[in-house]
Every structure is written in C-alpha cells, then in structure tokens.
Design a protein around this motif. Structure first.
Motif, mmCIF file in Angstrom:
data_model
loop_
_atom_site.group_PDB
_atom_site.id
_atom_site.type_symbol
_atom_site.label_atom_id
_atom_site.label_comp_id
_atom_site.label_asym_id
_atom_site.label_seq_id
_atom_site.Cartn_x
_atom_site.Cartn_y
_atom_site.Cartn_z
ATOM 1 N N LEU A 15 46.394 15.914 130.001
ATOM 2 C CA LEU A 15 45.253 15.692 129.358
ATOM 3 C C LEU A 15 45.540 14.590 128.269
ATOM 4 N N PHE A 16 46.378 14.899 127.322
ATOM 5 C CA PHE A 16 46.787 14.184 126.258
ATOM 6 C C PHE A 16 47.141 12.469 126.760
ATOM 7 N N PHE A 17 47.755 12.562 127.810
ATOM 8 C CA PHE A 17 48.150 10.956 128.220
ATOM 9 C C PHE A 17 46.775 10.510 128.753
ATOM 10 N N ALA A 18 45.957 11.119 129.423
ATOM 11 C CA ALA A 18 44.805 10.450 130.064
ATOM 12 C C ALA A 18 43.892 10.186 128.889
ATOM 13 N N LEU A 19 43.759 11.016 127.924
ATOM 14 C CA LEU A 19 42.847 10.481 126.840
ATOM 15 C C LEU A 19 43.352 9.314 126.122
ATOM 16 N N THR A 20 44.708 9.340 125.602
ATOM 17 C CA THR A 20 45.408 8.054 125.290
ATOM 18 C C THR A 20 45.210 6.635 126.103
ATOM 19 N N ALA A 21 45.465 7.098 127.278
ATOM 20 C CA ALA A 21 45.146 6.034 128.256
ATOM 21 C C ALA A 21 43.763 5.255 128.214
ATOM 22 N N ALA A 22 42.741 6.249 128.189
ATOM 23 C CA ALA A 22 41.449 5.839 128.190
ATOM 24 C C ALA A 22 41.169 5.063 126.612
ATOM 25 N N VAL A 23 41.713 5.567 125.788
ATOM 26 C CA VAL A 23 41.459 4.872 124.503
ATOM 27 C C VAL A 23 42.009 3.571 124.357
ATOM 28 N N CYS A 24 43.159 3.403 124.768
ATOM 29 C CA CYS A 24 43.901 2.208 124.872
ATOM 30 C C CYS A 24 43.190 1.151 125.889
ATOM 31 N N VAL A 25 42.625 1.609 126.935
ATOM 32 C CA VAL A 25 41.658 0.765 128.206
ATOM 33 C C VAL A 25 40.664 0.055 127.221
ATOM 34 N N GLN A 26 39.848 1.018 126.370
ATOM 35 C CA GLN A 26 38.669 0.710 125.665
ATOM 36 C C GLN A 26 38.979 -0.570 124.597
ATOM 37 N N LEU A 27 40.349 -0.466 123.909
ATOM 38 C CA LEU A 27 40.885 -1.416 122.878
ATOM 39 C C LEU A 27 40.971 -2.592 123.779
ATOM 40 N N PHE A 28 41.764 -2.662 125.022
ATOM 41 C CA PHE A 28 41.811 -4.105 125.469
ATOM 42 C C PHE A 28 40.640 -4.532 126.023
ATOM 43 N N VAL A 29 39.663 -3.974 126.596
ATOM 44 C CA VAL A 29 38.164 -4.317 126.999
ATOM 45 C C VAL A 29 37.544 -5.088 125.755
ATOM 46 N N GLY A 30 37.822 -4.045 124.434
ATOM 47 C CA GLY A 30 36.889 -4.532 123.318
ATOM 48 C C GLY A 30 37.756 -5.791 123.092
ATOM 49 N N SER A 31 38.825 -5.923 123.009
ATOM 50 C CA SER A 31 39.448 -7.205 122.359
ATOM 51 C C SER A 31 39.174 -8.468 123.375
#
Length: 146
Positions: A15-31
C-alpha cells in the motif's frame, strides 16, 4: 499468528509503495505540463516580438504590418478591420486558420497623440474560451515618421 502479522506487514508495504508510486507519477505529469507551458510561452514571446517589430517598422501602418508578417499573402493577415490575425499550428509554424492551434492578434488601439500609434499584440490558443486563454500580451507603440 506470526503468519497474519507478516501478511499484514506485506500488505501495508505494498500500500505504501502504491501511494508513493502514484505521487511520483503525478510529479512527472505535472513537470511535463509545466515544460509544455514554458515552451508555448517562449514561442508566444518570439511571435509577439516579431509582430511588435513589424508594427514598429511599418510606423503603425496596419496594412504594411500585415504585408511584412505575411509577405506572400497566403495566411489570413487581414488588416481591414483594424486588426491582424496570424495562425500557427502545433509546431508554431504559420498555417491556415483551419489548422491553427495558436493565433497572434494585433489589434490597433486609439492613439494618445497624433504621431503615435498603439496596438496590443495577443498570442492565444486558436479557440479562446475566455480571457485566460491568452498565452502572452504585449502593448506596442510606434511613432509616425515625418
């Protein structure tokens, strides 16, 4: 008992890994979006600067400005209505208005003095929904040569 604790620990780790991965994907999309917006702003700035230089070179004459910007008269550089519209495709190349993603609008404004000509250059998306669709705005003033 040990097995259920181990299973719970593994579920929490996943669960922690999935949440961290979702945050990272959002950061890449935003950039990526910020990079695209920055590129559009750079091109809009160059296009507006070209329009301003043409307006100043023609000493505020809209017809001559249209001729400078559209030397072969193939792209909607019409100065009859007191404004000039030049259309650009997704790669910022001049194109027909049907294929346009962006537009540069040079609109003649009222002059504060007899020998001054003012205009506002707006670079925007080709289908503006509201005033926020303007990517860049530039006021320009030209002096009439006597």
């Amino acid at each position: 008992m040990k097995f259920s604790v181990f299973l719970t620990e593994q579920i929490l780790a996943i669960l922690f890994f999935a949440l961290t991965a979702a945050v990272c994907v959002q950061l890449f999309v935003g950039s990526s979006n910020m990079s695209d917006d920055s590129g559009d702003l750079n091109y809009a700035l160059m296009v507006a600067q070209n329009g301003a230089e043409a307006f100043k070179a023609s000493h505020g004459d809209m017809e001559q400005t249209a001729n400078i910007l559209d030397d072969d008269n193939s792209y909607n550089a019409d100065s009859d209505s007191g404004s000039i519209v030049i259309s650009y495709d997704k790669n910022w190349l001049v194109c027909d208005s049907d294929d346009a993603k962006y537009q540069m609008l040079i609109k003649e404004e009222s002059s504060p003095a007899d020998d001054l000509f003012t205009a506002t250059i707006t670079v925007q998306t080709s289908t503006p929904k509201d005033a926020s669709s303007a990517i860049f705005k530039l006021p320009v003033v030209a002096r009439e040569v006597q």
